[in-house]
Design an enzyme around this catalytic site. Structure first.
Site, PDB file in Angstrom:
ATOM      1  N   LYS A 156      34.587  23.257  28.558  1.00  0.00           N
ATOM      2  CA  LYS A 156      33.720  22.899  29.679  1.00  0.00           C
ATOM      3  C   LYS A 156      32.478  23.786  29.679  1.00  0.00           C
ATOM      4  O   LYS A 156      32.561  24.977  29.918  1.00  0.00           O
ATOM      5  CB  LYS A 156      34.441  23.093  31.017  1.00  0.00           C
ATOM      6  N   GLU A 231      35.950  37.304  29.847  1.00  0.00           N
ATOM      7  CA  GLU A 231      34.722  38.058  29.545  1.00  0.00           C
ATOM      8  C   GLU A 231      33.864  37.953  30.792  1.00  0.00           C
ATOM      9  O   GLU A 231      33.347  36.872  31.101  1.00  0.00           O
ATOM     10  CB  GLU A 231      33.980  37.450  28.350  1.00  0.00           C
ATOM     11  N   CYS A 265      25.297  39.558  30.147  1.00  0.00           N
ATOM     12  CA  CYS A 265      26.347  40.462  30.633  1.00  0.00           C
ATOM     13  C   CYS A 265      26.204  41.841  30.008  1.00  0.00           C
ATOM     14  O   CYS A 265      26.695  42.816  30.566  1.00  0.00           O
ATOM     15  CB  CYS A 265      27.712  39.870  30.326  1.00  0.00           C
ATOM     16  N   GLU A 358      25.668  43.540  39.643  1.00  0.00           N
ATOM     17  CA  GLU A 358      25.069  42.908  38.470  1.00  0.00           C
ATOM     18  C   GLU A 358      23.957  41.977  38.960  1.00  0.00           C
ATOM     19  O   GLU A 358      24.237  40.930  39.550  1.00  0.00           O
ATOM     20  CB  GLU A 358      26.142  42.104  37.721  1.00  0.00           C
TER      21      GLU A 358
HETATM   22  P1  NAD Z   1      30.457  31.547  36.958  1.00  0.00           P
HETATM   23  O1  NAD Z   1      31.642  32.433  37.081  1.00  0.00           O
HETATM   24  O2  NAD Z   1      29.838  31.020  38.182  1.00  0.00           O
HETATM   25  O3  NAD Z   1      30.804  30.259  36.058  1.00  0.00           O
HETATM   26  C1  NAD Z   1      31.301  30.376  34.754  1.00  0.00           C
HETATM   27  C2  NAD Z   1      31.995  29.072  34.397  1.00  0.00           C
HETATM   28  O4  NAD Z   1      33.160  28.931  35.202  1.00  0.00           O
HETATM   29  C3  NAD Z   1      31.174  27.823  34.627  1.00  0.00           C
HETATM   30  O5  NAD Z   1      31.426  26.892  33.593  1.00  0.00           O
HETATM   31  C4  NAD Z   1      31.722  27.316  35.951  1.00  0.00           C
HETATM   32  O6  NAD Z   1      31.547  25.921  36.119  1.00  0.00           O
HETATM   33  C5  NAD Z   1      33.184  27.668  35.818  1.00  0.00           C
HETATM   34  N1  NAD Z   1      33.910  27.760  37.095  1.00  0.00           N
HETATM   35  C6  NAD Z   1      33.404  28.046  38.317  1.00  0.00           C
HETATM   36  N2  NAD Z   1      34.399  27.997  39.253  1.00  0.00           N
HETATM   37  C7  NAD Z   1      35.533  27.694  38.596  1.00  0.00           C
HETATM   38  C8  NAD Z   1      36.892  27.519  38.999  1.00  0.00           C
HETATM   39  N3  NAD Z   1      37.273  27.646  40.263  1.00  0.00           N
HETATM   40  N4  NAD Z   1      37.808  27.215  38.067  1.00  0.00           N
HETATM   41  C9  NAD Z   1      37.461  27.112  36.766  1.00  0.00           C
HETATM   42  N5  NAD Z   1      36.192  27.246  36.328  1.00  0.00           N
HETATM   43  C10 NAD Z   1      35.239  27.551  37.224  1.00  0.00           C
HETATM   44  O7  NAD Z   1      29.431  32.362  36.054  1.00  0.00           O
HETATM   45  P2  NAD Z   1      27.930  31.962  35.645  1.00  0.00           P
HETATM   46  O8  NAD Z   1      27.088  32.180  36.845  1.00  0.00           O
HETATM   47  O9  NAD Z   1      27.912  30.644  34.940  1.00  0.00           O
HETATM   48  O10 NAD Z   1      27.627  33.065  34.532  1.00  0.00           O
HETATM   49  C11 NAD Z   1      27.161  34.325  34.834  1.00  0.00           C
HETATM   50  C12 NAD Z   1      28.263  35.365  34.768  1.00  0.00           C
HETATM   51  O11 NAD Z   1      28.897  35.335  33.486  1.00  0.00           O
HETATM   52  C13 NAD Z   1      27.757  36.784  34.917  1.00  0.00           C
HETATM   53  O12 NAD Z   1      28.586  37.524  35.795  1.00  0.00           O
HETATM   54  C14 NAD Z   1      27.867  37.357  33.509  1.00  0.00           C
HETATM   55  O13 NAD Z   1      27.982  38.748  33.430  1.00  0.00           O
HETATM   56  C15 NAD Z   1      29.058  36.671  32.986  1.00  0.00           C
HETATM   57  N6  NAD Z   1      29.064  36.680  31.523  1.00  0.00           N
HETATM   58  C16 NAD Z   1      29.944  37.494  30.843  1.00  0.00           C
HETATM   59  C17 NAD Z   1      29.932  37.547  29.469  1.00  0.00           C
HETATM   60  C18 NAD Z   1      30.889  38.420  28.701  1.00  0.00           C
HETATM   61  O14 NAD Z   1      31.096  38.140  27.544  1.00  0.00           O
HETATM   62  N7  NAD Z   1      31.477  39.441  29.295  1.00  0.00           N
HETATM   63  C19 NAD Z   1      29.041  36.771  28.755  1.00  0.00           C
HETATM   64  C20 NAD Z   1      28.152  35.952  29.465  1.00  0.00           C
HETATM   65  C21 NAD Z   1      28.185  35.913  30.849  1.00  0.00           C
END
Ligand code: NAD
Length: 457
Positions: A156, A231, A265, A358
């Site tokens: 997804k 992650e 991140c 963050e």
């Molecule tokens: P998010 O947590 O809002 O969403 C991430 C994904 O999860 C999306 O595809 C979203 O649709 C899905 N999602 C949301 N609610 C869900 C649920 N209840 N059940 C299952 N899936 C769900 O994050 P974002 O805003 O898309 O991304 C930014 C964040 O990602 C930042 O905090 C960043 O640090 C983190 N990030 C971490 C890494 C790493 O490798 N550590 C890499 C990139 C981004």
């Protein structure tokens, strides 16, 4: 946007790029069932043939790099240079893990009365949930090792950024990967992502995203003792000691945090500078920040594009209050697009959200420290632990501080990006498990131990 489709917006122009249908819960369940049904034949593909299919997939990505990159520029506002690198990363990760099927080696362990061997069995259906900040690489870090280990995958993409994932799904089919072995399901986290967590046929969830959602995923997966890799976020420190090459440290610091407009991140969003060189460092940092080329992400010379959405720009802007200690800022275009200039702040309270949260945008906080012990303490004064940088000419100090900082990915005298052949992941609330590197395939297998009696008992 309706419940059936999502308008993908170009963040540099605010124009609609395309409308993408949203997968429903029922369609997600049907896809998961197809992935489950495809598992026996996929895991039975001979290792060399599975490897060949992954290499063909890599070649298809390679032939499509310019198209994938242009899609990412339009969908995510990534600079064209970065977007080409991201598509190339998917190719490289596929090639790297294409070597795995023939190397999924078990152990023969000496036992009395027989032979004991271990097998690396696939888990089953793996659900990969991807955030919007690096749509291509993060997808590949999940699906490539999962497929190599003989799992089938449902993926997804983030609602905001589905275009390159959909294209990767087409390329997989063109390369001969069966349709039900790798399925891309654009949709909402609360619908599609939630089904990955709840559906019992999904045996592992690979989640990259915010710490807040990650915690909910982990809690949800616990109901079925479902495997999970997380992650999550970061609040990473770039530590600059007085003995460092200050010119180099200051010239590179903006790129350590403002790359991808800070939506990374691993962004080094706290710069900790030894007090004796703080003034000099700030003098050097100012022109470096003002030199960051912000503008049309499709232009070859651009170094930083827009933020992903209007809502995200609002969130980033909310970190700056009228009395925020802004030291200096770079530039950003006016007019259409979700622009935000590179911004340097100097908060003096350790509790300031600019130092604890963050931001996920182009704002960096600079803080002085007195000595090595204080630098390590400040770097660790966060619930996160993803990455960081250490600038010093003293090798002993570089190693001491590297061992002292609680983070999964550190660079000395550089802000090196993630390398696909080295392990990547976070300490503390930055995550659970490791992706990439030589061992990542193991995280997509279960170890099975088999004892064969040679005595008939
Ligand atoms: P998010 O947590 O809002 O969403 C991430 C994904 O999860 C999306 O595809 C979203 O649709 C899905 N999602 C949301 N609610 C869900 C649920 N209840 N059940 C299952 N899936 C769900 O994050 P974002 O805003 O898309 O991304 C930014 C964040 O990602 C930042 O905090 C960043 O640090 C983190 N990030 C971490 C890494 C790493 O490798 N550590 C890499 C990139 C981004």
């Amino acid at each position: 946007m309706t419940d059936l489709a999502f308008d993908v917006i170009n963040p540099a122009t605010e124009e609609v790029v395309r409308s993408v249908p949203l997968t429903s819960a029922e369609e997600t369940d049907a896809a998961i069932e197809r992935a489950r049904a495809a598992l026996p034949s996929w895991r039975a593909v001979a290792p060399g043939d599975r490897a060949r299919l992954l290499r063909r997939f890599a070649d298809a990505v390679d032939a499509d790099i310019e198209n994938l990159a242009r899609l990412e520029v339009a969908n995510s506002g990534h600079t064209i240079g970065n977007a080409r690198g991201e598509a190339g990363n998917v190719r490289d990760v596929l090639h790297y893990y294409a070597a795995a099927p023939e190397r999924l080696i078990g152990k023969q362990i000496p036992v009395p009365g027989g032979v004991n061997i271990t097998f690396a069995e696939p888990l089953g259906v793996v659900g990969v949930i991807v955030p919007w900040n690096f749509p291509m690489p993060i997808a590949g870090w999940g699906f490539a090792p999962a497929l190599a280990a003989g799992n089938t995958v449902v993926l997804k993409p983030a609602e905001l950024t589905p275009l390159t994932a959909l294209r990767l799904g087409e390329l997989a089919r063109e390369a001969g990967i069966p349709e039900d072995v790798f399925q891309v399901l654009p949709g909402k986290g609360s619908v599609v992502g939630q089904r990955f967590v709840d559906h019992p046929a999904v045996r592992k969830v690979v989640f990259t995203g915010s710490t807040e959602v990650g915690k909910r995923i982990m809690a949800g997966c616990s109901a079925q003792v479902k495997r999970v890799t997380l992650e999550l976020g970061g609040k990473n420190a770039n530590i600059v000691f007085a003995d460092a090459d200050l010119e180099q440290a200051a010239a590179t610091a903006p790129y350590g945090v403002f790359d991808n407009a800070g939506q990374d991140c691993c962004a080094r969003s706290r710069i900790l500078v030894q007090g004796s060189v703080y003034e000099r460092f700030m003098e050097l940092l100012e022109p470096a920040v003002q030199g960051v080329v912000v503008g049309d992400p499709g232009a070859e010379s651009t170094e930083m594009g827009p933020l992903i959405s209007a809502g995200h720009r609002e969130k980033v802007a909310s970190f700056l209050r009228p009395d925020s200690p802004v030291a200096f800022r770079g530039s950003a275009p006016d007019g259409a697009g979700f622009w935000f200039p590179p911004t340097v702040v100097t908060p003096d309270s350790p509790a300031d959200p600019l130092l604890t949260e963050e931001v996920f945008g182009p704002i960096v906080a600079v803080v002085p420290f007195a000595d090595e012990a204080e630098a390590v303490a400040l770097a660790n004064d966060t619930d996160y632990g993803l990455s960081g940088s250490i600038w010093t000419a003293d090798v002993g100090r570089a190693l001491r501080v590297s061992r002292g900082v609680e983070a999964g990915n550190l660079s000395v005298n550089s802000h090196s990006a993630v390398r696909y052949w080295t392990p990547f992941g976070g300490f503390k609330q930055s995550g659970l498990g490791r992706e990439l590197g030589p061992d990542a395939v193991e995280a997509f297998t279960e170890t099975k131990n088999v004892f064969i009696s040679t005595e008939g008992k």
